[in-house]
Design a protein around this motif. Sequence first.
Motif, PDB file in Angstrom:
ATOM      1  N   ASP A 121       2.239  15.675  67.347  1.00 55.19           N
ATOM      2  CA  ASP A 121       1.110  16.583  67.046  1.00 55.19           C
ATOM      3  C   ASP A 121      -0.522  15.949  66.433  1.00 55.19           C
ATOM      4  O   ASP A 121      -1.953  16.429  66.428  1.00 55.19           O
ATOM      5  CB  ASP A 121       1.194  17.510  66.517  1.00 55.19           C
ATOM      6  CG  ASP A 121       2.375  18.511  66.755  1.00 55.19           C
ATOM      7  OD1 ASP A 121       2.484  18.948  67.673  1.00 55.19           O
ATOM      8  OD2 ASP A 121       2.942  19.507  65.617  1.00 55.19           O
ATOM      9  N   ASP A 181      -3.772  15.859  69.020  1.00 52.42           N
ATOM     10  CA  ASP A 181      -4.765  16.217  68.294  1.00 52.42           C
ATOM     11  C   ASP A 181      -5.998  14.899  68.053  1.00 52.42           C
ATOM     12  O   ASP A 181      -6.850  15.396  67.822  1.00 52.42           O
ATOM     13  CB  ASP A 181      -4.945  16.701  67.199  1.00 52.42           C
ATOM     14  CG  ASP A 181      -5.786  18.220  66.199  1.00 52.42           C
ATOM     15  OD1 ASP A 181      -6.738  18.645  67.410  1.00 52.42           O
ATOM     16  OD2 ASP A 181      -6.604  18.078  65.468  1.00 52.42           O
ATOM     17  N   VAL A 193     -11.610  22.319  61.556  1.00 49.79           N
ATOM     18  CA  VAL A 193     -10.956  22.463  62.336  1.00 49.79           C
ATOM     19  C   VAL A 193      -9.361  21.892  62.740  1.00 49.79           C
ATOM     20  O   VAL A 193      -8.504  22.577  62.596  1.00 49.79           O
ATOM     21  CB  VAL A 193     -11.425  22.740  63.565  1.00 49.79           C
ATOM     22  CG1 VAL A 193     -10.735  23.390  64.542  1.00 49.79           C
ATOM     23  CG2 VAL A 193     -12.793  24.071  63.708  1.00 49.79           C
ATOM     24  N   HIS A 194      -9.561  20.560  62.303  1.00 49.50           N
ATOM     25  CA  HIS A 194      -8.652  19.815  62.308  1.00 49.50           C
ATOM     26  C   HIS A 194      -7.667  19.946  61.609  1.00 49.50           C
ATOM     27  O   HIS A 194      -6.688  19.284  61.545  1.00 49.50           O
ATOM     28  CB  HIS A 194      -9.132  18.476  62.640  1.00 49.50           C
ATOM     29  CG  HIS A 194      -9.989  18.204  64.062  1.00 49.50           C
ATOM     30  ND1 HIS A 194      -8.648  18.274  65.373  1.00 49.50           N
ATOM     31  CD2 HIS A 194     -11.154  18.076  64.985  1.00 49.50           C
ATOM     32  CE1 HIS A 194      -9.755  18.313  66.172  1.00 49.50           C
ATOM     33  NE2 HIS A 194     -11.208  17.967  66.414  1.00 49.50           N
ATOM     34  N   THR A 195      -8.303  19.770  59.306  1.00 47.74           N
ATOM     35  CA  THR A 195      -7.629  20.155  59.260  1.00 47.74           C
ATOM     36  C   THR A 195      -6.660  21.442  58.737  1.00 47.74           C
ATOM     37  O   THR A 195      -5.165  21.578  58.182  1.00 47.74           O
ATOM     38  CB  THR A 195      -8.254  20.379  57.349  1.00 47.74           C
ATOM     39  OG1 THR A 195      -9.276  19.166  57.268  1.00 47.74           O
ATOM     40  CG2 THR A 195      -8.431  20.775  56.251  1.00 47.74           C
ATOM     41  N   LYS A 196      -7.128  23.049  59.004  1.00 51.30           N
ATOM     42  CA  LYS A 196      -5.975  23.912  59.468  1.00 51.30           C
ATOM     43  C   LYS A 196      -5.895  23.380  60.508  1.00 51.30           C
ATOM     44  O   LYS A 196      -4.365  24.241  60.551  1.00 51.30           O
ATOM     45  CB  LYS A 196      -6.978  24.641  60.263  1.00 51.30           C
ATOM     46  CG  LYS A 196      -8.651  25.071  58.770  1.00 51.30           C
ATOM     47  CD  LYS A 196      -9.161  26.620  59.591  1.00 51.30           C
ATOM     48  CE  LYS A 196     -10.134  27.094  58.746  1.00 51.30           C
ATOM     49  NZ  LYS A 196     -11.237  27.917  58.705  1.00 51.30           N
ATOM     50  N   ARG A 197      -5.266  22.227  62.138  1.00 51.02           N
ATOM     51  CA  ARG A 197      -4.728  22.191  62.547  1.00 51.02           C
ATOM     52  C   ARG A 197      -3.046  22.191  62.328  1.00 51.02           C
ATOM     53  O   ARG A 197      -1.724  21.897  62.673  1.00 51.02           O
ATOM     54  CB  ARG A 197      -5.071  21.411  63.706  1.00 51.02           C
ATOM     55  CG  ARG A 197      -6.152  22.207  64.886  1.00 51.02           C
ATOM     56  CD  ARG A 197      -6.293  21.488  65.995  1.00 51.02           C
ATOM     57  NE  ARG A 197      -7.228  22.458  67.104  1.00 51.02           N
ATOM     58  CZ  ARG A 197      -7.756  22.157  67.483  1.00 51.02           C
ATOM     59  NH1 ARG A 197      -7.965  20.353  67.646  1.00 51.02           N
ATOM     60  NH2 ARG A 197      -9.063  22.668  68.330  1.00 51.02           N
ATOM     61  N   LYS A 240      -2.531  21.629  58.925  1.00 53.63           N
ATOM     62  CA  LYS A 240      -2.059  23.279  58.215  1.00 53.63           C
ATOM     63  C   LYS A 240      -0.662  23.527  58.948  1.00 53.63           C
ATOM     64  O   LYS A 240       0.112  24.219  58.427  1.00 53.63           O
ATOM     65  CB  LYS A 240      -2.784  23.675  57.092  1.00 53.63           C
ATOM     66  CG  LYS A 240      -3.810  23.396  56.220  1.00 53.63           C
ATOM     67  CD  LYS A 240      -4.605  23.584  55.461  1.00 53.63           C
ATOM     68  CE  LYS A 240      -5.423  22.698  54.646  1.00 53.63           C
ATOM     69  NZ  LYS A 240      -6.302  24.123  53.946  1.00 53.63           N
ATOM     70  N   ARG A 241      -1.024  23.423  60.147  1.00 54.76           N
ATOM     71  CA  ARG A 241      -0.374  24.794  60.644  1.00 54.76           C
ATOM     72  C   ARG A 241       1.427  23.885  61.658  1.00 54.76           C
ATOM     73  O   ARG A 241       2.249  24.614  61.944  1.00 54.76           O
ATOM     74  CB  ARG A 241      -1.391  25.505  62.559  1.00 54.76           C
ATOM     75  CG  ARG A 241      -1.795  26.355  62.030  1.00 54.76           C
ATOM     76  CD  ARG A 241      -2.091  27.446  62.886  1.00 54.76           C
ATOM     77  NE  ARG A 241      -3.060  26.110  64.096  1.00 54.76           N
ATOM     78  CZ  ARG A 241      -4.054  26.412  63.975  1.00 54.76           C
ATOM     79  NH1 ARG A 241      -5.139  27.069  63.140  1.00 54.76           N
ATOM     80  NH2 ARG A 241      -4.977  25.488  65.068  1.00 54.76           N
ATOM     81  N   ALA A 242       0.871  22.356  61.695  1.00 53.85           N
ATOM     82  CA  ALA A 242       1.773  21.945  61.651  1.00 53.85           C
ATOM     83  C   ALA A 242       2.652  21.051  61.008  1.00 53.85           C
ATOM     84  O   ALA A 242       3.677  20.332  61.355  1.00 53.85           O
ATOM     85  CB  ALA A 242       1.423  20.872  62.796  1.00 53.85           C
TER      86      ALA A 242
END
Length: 101
Positions: free
Chosen positions: A26, A30, A52-56, A58-60
């Motif tokens: 992941d 990204d 934005v990438h930090t939030k991605r 967190k989702r992974a």
Amino acid sequence: MWVLVFFDLPTETRMDRKRATRFRKDLLDDGFTMFQFSIYMRFCASRENADVHTKRIKRALPNQGKVGVMQITDKQFGMIELFHGQKEIQKETPNQQLELF
């Protein structure tokens, strides 16, 4: 801005290894690149883009293990001193990333 991701994930069982591999994949998908074995990095044009990438990330997040995310400026990143053993090595210059508006 640079986003650095540090992680220590369990790899004892086959399922643990699968989760760790998925998290690493992941990150690569990204746009992150490996800095060291459990440290990945990505250049972002702005703090908003870094968020934005930090939030991605967190989702992974996998269910177990430890993951840290750090955002640093390009100037701070440029002050990193790299050593191989006791000998200083030249750091790779990051690829230029173009951003289209």
